[in-house]
Design an enzyme around this catalytic site. Structure first.
Site, PDB file in Angstrom:
ATOM      1  N   HIS A 111      -3.514   5.998   3.237  1.00 48.11           N
ATOM      2  CA  HIS A 111      -4.438   4.752   3.074  1.00 48.11           C
ATOM      3  C   HIS A 111      -3.686   3.220   3.394  1.00 48.11           C
ATOM      4  CE1 HIS A 111      -6.041   1.609   0.192  1.00 48.11           C
ATOM      5  NE2 HIS A 111      -7.034   2.416  -0.149  1.00 48.11           N
ATOM      6  N   SER A 118     -11.098  -1.125  -0.904  1.00 47.28           N
ATOM      7  CA  SER A 118      -9.900  -1.132   0.058  1.00 47.28           C
ATOM      8  C   SER A 118      -9.984  -1.401   1.355  1.00 47.28           C
ATOM      9  CB  SER A 118      -9.203   0.193  -0.313  1.00 47.28           C
ATOM     10  OG  SER A 118      -8.487   0.421  -1.423  1.00 47.28           O
ATOM     11  N   ASP A 168       0.963  -1.241   0.067  1.00 43.95           N
ATOM     12  CA  ASP A 168       0.145  -0.001  -0.021  1.00 43.95           C
ATOM     13  C   ASP A 168       0.907   1.058   0.104  1.00 43.95           C
ATOM     14  OD1 ASP A 168      -2.335   1.673   0.771  1.00 43.95           O
ATOM     15  OD2 ASP A 168      -3.131  -0.126   0.835  1.00 43.95           O
TER      16      ASP A 168
END
Length: 561
Positions: A207, A376, A155
């Site tokens: 994220h 996600s 990520d």
């Protein structure tokens, strides 16, 4: 500690990015491509000149991947479609097995301002949450006898957080482009998220921290929130996404590196709009990881479209996760389709998924908590659950883990086409491991190895300009591809032309006309492609007769007879 409902830092798919002005790679364009040669021993700079001169476009050698594919750079960016077309032209050239654009992949999180109940997504139907993972009751039943499991989170990296740090181990920054990485260098041992915004007025997504928190936030520590792993699971952050997304080649390298570190699960909450071909580098990396005992979990995508057109969601040997809302229905943005394996909480329609966050804009700020929505967020619920199951049954293979998760699901509250076998349910998964009569149900697709090269390529010239090609069958092959090249003036040869790329048998007639030709054949299946088996030079003219017919055969290692 401050709470925050986070906007998206990335778009829904390749080609769509945040409306904020961001310096860095454009998701829908690229200037790089990956090439797999028939030989594992090639000179990258020489091949760049050869391919470039043949196709009239300058190429620059960049590096090789761990599996021997070569990364080349073009002089300037072009659309993914244009670079993919150029890659297919390269694939037709002698000595080339496969070529593809090094597309840009992005994180799959969406913009949704709703903030209702914190971490509803861990509760279950008996707690009034029909769309939750039903994991809270599992935590209370866990004992101290287990095997610790590590999940690699590929990520944006990770930021320090007091509610997560204790469950994070050393990782890696796999971003090769210093501008994308925003840390002044290329790859290094520091996976810290530097932020994906270059605008001091625009908050970065953070994220990777949010995804990692869902997998393995620290439970029962008197702080904020919890993670699915119940303090049995660690996260290894592998940084692959930076400013504008991440390189396809970097992500493939990260999969291989993670598998070498002994992780049992890989989570990829990312993707792009491109189908995953059996011969692609992404599929090769995934197959290698799965063969090493690693379960690979991916998000389905956020375009409300069939996931068959997204990578890595359309790859084989992955657990493809769609996103559900608090009511147990498919989230409005979630991709769907036959390739989806199951659904997990992703948020939307009134309830975001809450996890760790950071309040920084273009640099790291204060640790916080935030609500986000997207596939996600759904994928790490399943990755965390897979890891939790492995802490109890560490000998499960990736096939068995997938079968277990897909079998032990709850029914959808209402009809949900293309959402997989059901809603992920942690209580049912863990309960099934306690039952001696419970046997995980294997998934539809077994883990396959790429086929071996066909044993021989024979040809039978029977007069005129016609001949019949035949070859030895390759074990585990589904189809065969046959191509030919024509000799030009001097010592030059033309690009290989496809005769048929979906041959069921082991022979095919062909009438190329007068000239000198070479043929090559290779085997394919859902796991990949073999090396080419080539013929010798074959000269044909109308003066050939039946009495002058000839037959010869060639072996990929022993040559022609």
């Amino acid at each position: 500690m401050r709470f925050h409902s986070c906007p998206s830092a990335f778009g829904l798919a390749i080609g769509l990015v945040s409306t904020a002005v961001v310096a860095g790679p454009e998701p829908g364009r690229t200037d790089q491509l990956l090439v797999k040669f028939d030989s594992n021993f090639v000179n990258g700079a020489s091949e760049a000149r050869r391919l470039g001169e043949s196709l009239g476009k300058e190429l620059k050698y960049v590096r090789e991947t761990p599996t021997g594919r070569v990364l080349f750079a073009l002089p300037e960016k072009a659309s993914n479609r244009a670079v993919e077309k150029f890659a297919k032209a390269i694939q037709r050239m002698p000595g080339v097995s496969y070529a593809e654009a090094d597309i840009n992949l992005v994180a799959f999180s969406t913009n949704d301002p709703y903030r209702e109940q914190y971490q509803w997504h861990y509760k279950g139907p008996n707690q009034g949450q029909p769309g939750g993972l039903n994991v809270e009751s599992v935590w209370g039943a866990l004992d101290t006898t287990y095997t610790e499991v590590v999940v690699a989170v590929l990520d944006t990296g990770i930021t320090p957080h007091p509610d997560l740090d204790a469950n994070v181990i050393a990782g890696y920054d796999m971003i090769s482009d210093p501008n994308r990485a925003k840390d002044g260098d290329g790859r290094d041992t520091d996976p810290t998220d530097q932020g994906d915004s270059t605008d001091p007025t625009r908050r970065s997504s953070w994220h990777g921290t949010h995804v990692a928190g869902t997998v393995a936030a620290v439970n029962d520590n008197g702080l904020g929130m919890a993670g699915v792993g119940g303090n049995r699971v660690k996260v290894m952050p592998v940084r692959v996404l930076g400013v504008g997304g991440g390189s396809y080649a970097d992500i493939g390298d990260a999969i291989l590196w993670s598998a070498q570190q002994g992780v049992r699960v890989i989570n990829m909450s990312l993707g792009g709009q491109s189908s995953c071909s059996p011969g692609s580098y992404m599929q090769e990396a995934i197959n290698t990881a799965v063969s090493a005992g690693v379960t690979v979990v991916v998000s389905a995508g956020n375009s409300n479209a069939d996931t068959v057109n997204f990578t890595p969601a359309s790859c084989q040997n992955v657990i493809n996760v769609a996103a559900g809302n608090a009511a147990g229905g498919r989230s409005y943005y979630s991709n769907y389709g036959e390739l989806v394996d199951l659904m997990a909480p992703g948020g939307g329609n009134g309830g975001a998924v809450w996890s760790m966050y950071n309040l920084g804009y273009d640099s790291i700020g204060e640790p916080s908590y935030g609500g986000m929505n997207g596939t996600s967020m759904a994928a790490p619920h399943v990755a965390g659950l897979a890891a939790l199951a492995l802490t109890e049954a560490n000998n499960l293979s990736p096939i068995e883990v997938e079968g277990l998760l897909k079998a032990q699901v709850r029914a959808f509250p209402a009809s949900c086409l293309g959402c997989g076998t059901g809603l992920a349910d942690a209580a049912q998964v863990m309960s099934s491991l306690d039952s001696s009569s419970s046997t995980p149900v294997p998934p539809e697709e077994p883990v396959l190895d790429a086929p071996l090269a066909p044993g021989f390529l024979n040809y039978n010239l029977s007069g005129g300009t016609s001949l019949t090609l035949s070859w030895g069958a390759s074990s585990s092959a589904d189809l065969y591809e046959l191509e030919f090249s024509t000799k030009l003036k001097g010592r030059k040869w033309g690009d290989y032309q496809v005769i048929d790329d979906a041959i069921l048998g082991t022979s095919l007639p062909h009438s190329p006309g007068d000239g000198t030709f070479r043929y090559r054949v290779r085997a394919t299946n859902s796991a990949g492609i073999s090396a080419w088996t080539e013929s010798p030079n074959i000269s044909i003219s109308n003066t050939d007769t039946e009495s002058g017919s000839e037959s010869t055969k060639c072996h990929p290692k022993r040559g022609c007879q």
